[in-house]
Design an enzyme around this catalytic site. Sequence first.
Site, PDB file in Angstrom:
ATOM      1  N   LYS A 140      72.661 -11.974 103.707  1.00 15.87           N
ATOM      2  CA  LYS A 140      72.129 -13.213 104.304  1.00 15.87           C
ATOM      3  C   LYS A 140      70.710 -12.986 104.812  1.00 15.87           C
ATOM      4  O   LYS A 140      70.434 -11.961 105.446  1.00 15.87           O
ATOM      5  CB  LYS A 140      73.038 -13.659 105.465  1.00 15.87           C
ATOM      6  CG  LYS A 140      72.513 -14.892 106.192  1.00 15.87           C
ATOM      7  CD  LYS A 140      73.559 -15.466 107.143  1.00 15.87           C
ATOM      8  CE  LYS A 140      73.590 -14.786 108.474  1.00 15.87           C
ATOM      9  NZ  LYS A 140      74.580 -15.350 109.394  1.00 15.87           N
ATOM     10  N   GLU A 192      75.452 -33.058 140.723  1.00 18.44           N
ATOM     11  CA  GLU A 192      75.811 -31.711 141.166  1.00 18.44           C
ATOM     12  C   GLU A 192      77.320 -31.552 141.064  1.00 18.44           C
ATOM     13  O   GLU A 192      78.075 -32.526 141.107  1.00 18.44           O
ATOM     14  CB  GLU A 192      75.319 -31.481 142.599  1.00 18.44           C
ATOM     15  CG  GLU A 192      73.805 -31.405 142.660  1.00 18.44           C
ATOM     16  CD  GLU A 192      73.259 -31.091 144.042  1.00 18.44           C
ATOM     17  OE1 GLU A 192      74.066 -30.837 144.970  1.00 18.44           O
ATOM     18  OE2 GLU A 192      72.032 -31.104 144.201  1.00 18.44           O
ATOM     19  N   ASP A 222      84.247 -14.761 109.035  1.00 13.21           N
ATOM     20  CA  ASP A 222      83.118 -14.512 109.943  1.00 13.21           C
ATOM     21  C   ASP A 222      83.612 -14.637 111.375  1.00 13.21           C
ATOM     22  O   ASP A 222      84.708 -15.158 111.623  1.00 13.21           O
ATOM     23  CB  ASP A 222      81.993 -15.518 109.666  1.00 13.21           C
ATOM     24  CG  ASP A 222      80.611 -14.968 110.051  1.00 13.21           C
ATOM     25  OD1 ASP A 222      80.544 -13.884 110.650  1.00 13.21           O
ATOM     26  OD2 ASP A 222      79.611 -15.639 109.745  1.00 13.21           O
TER      27      ASP A 222
HETATM   28  C1  R5P Z   1      75.861 -13.825 112.591  1.00 14.57           C
HETATM   29  O1  R5P Z   1      75.000 -13.663 113.363  1.00 14.57           O
HETATM   30  C2  R5P Z   1      77.203 -14.342 112.927  1.00 14.57           C
HETATM   31  O2  R5P Z   1      78.158 -13.384 112.575  1.00 14.57           O
HETATM   32  C3  R5P Z   1      77.498 -15.636 112.188  1.00 14.57           C
HETATM   33  O3  R5P Z   1      77.336 -15.413 110.815  1.00 14.57           O
HETATM   34  C4  R5P Z   1      76.577 -16.702 112.630  1.00 14.57           C
HETATM   35  O4  R5P Z   1      76.539 -16.792 114.005  1.00 14.57           O
HETATM   36  C5  R5P Z   1      76.950 -18.031 112.029  1.00 14.57           C
HETATM   37  O5  R5P Z   1      75.983 -18.947 112.420  1.00 14.57           O
HETATM   38  P1  R5P Z   1      75.772 -20.297 111.670  1.00 14.57           P
HETATM   39  O6  R5P Z   1      77.092 -21.000 111.579  1.00 14.57           O
HETATM   40  O7  R5P Z   1      74.795 -21.014 112.547  1.00 14.57           O
HETATM   41  O8  R5P Z   1      75.196 -20.002 110.320  1.00 14.57           O
END
Ligand code: R5P
Length: 290
Positions: free
Chosen positions: A190, A37, A217
């Site tokens: 994507k 805890e 991103d």
């Molecule tokens: C999309 O949902 C977000 O902008 C990112 O592209 C995503 O979270 C990246 O996730 P990962 O690295 O697991 O592909």
Amino acid sequence: MRLVLPMPGNEKMADALAVSSGAEIGRLETRRFPDEEAYVRVAGDVRGSRVYILCTLARPDPKLMSLILVADACRDLGAASVHLIAPYLAYMRQDARFAEGEAISSVSFARVLSRAFDGVVTVDPHLHRRAALSEIFTIPTRIAHAAPLLADWIKDHVDAPLVIGPDSESEQWTSEVAARAGAPYVVLAKRRRGDRQVEIAAPDLSAWKGRRPVLVDDIISSGRTMAEACRRLRQLDFAPPCCLAIHALFADDSYAELSALARDVVTTDTVPHPSNAVSVAALVASEVAC
Ligand code: R5P
């Protein structure tokens, strides 16, 4: 008085915030009892202060209980108000019920934080199907935007960039970054097939041959999105990309995998990580100063 209280692991950002905002830094003692805890102690006087508890929320589950205990302790000890600075705000991506019976995590998490704090400051939360944090938080929220910092990094480090969003959700960041960097931008498509399975398709990019791809991103989590985008660009005979993201989550060995595919992997320091090359401290400090 404004007082920044860093949770463990947030001390470096707290020092930078204090320099930029003029806030004092407070101190906590935290540990685990033998049964695991959480124990917390606010080591100092918070009476009458506007307290900002600093806790980035990557890998949030083990942090949450201590965070709530510190917030409650500050309130009990007479703080004028208790705010959360979470440079990375977790649980925002599960923002809908995609399959029957699923928890809508963003709503639940926002509800927990809204009960514990008087306000939240964060950096570029993942808002996809929600237009604003106010749709899920019942307390005031302030958002710092890192796009200008990423654009400045591109201007300083990349000749003839082509800014690329790996998916449609990223367009909100790529369009702003590209405009400020004075670069063209395109967005890939994507399809996510699972937590670690994504497929990336590209439009006709032949007009941009010779430019350096710069993938932008908000989050690198499993790293699949960035890695698959790098592979797609390689198939199209582009030079190794620069990969820029705001939040460096990097599960498993995804950083090593991506580093082998990219010219650079660059993130902001919302989550401490070896790829951090851009500091958001001054941005966050300006939100704390308001
Ligand atoms: C999309 O949902 C977000 O902008 C990112 O592209 C995503 O979270 C990246 O996730 P990962 O690295 O697991 O592909």
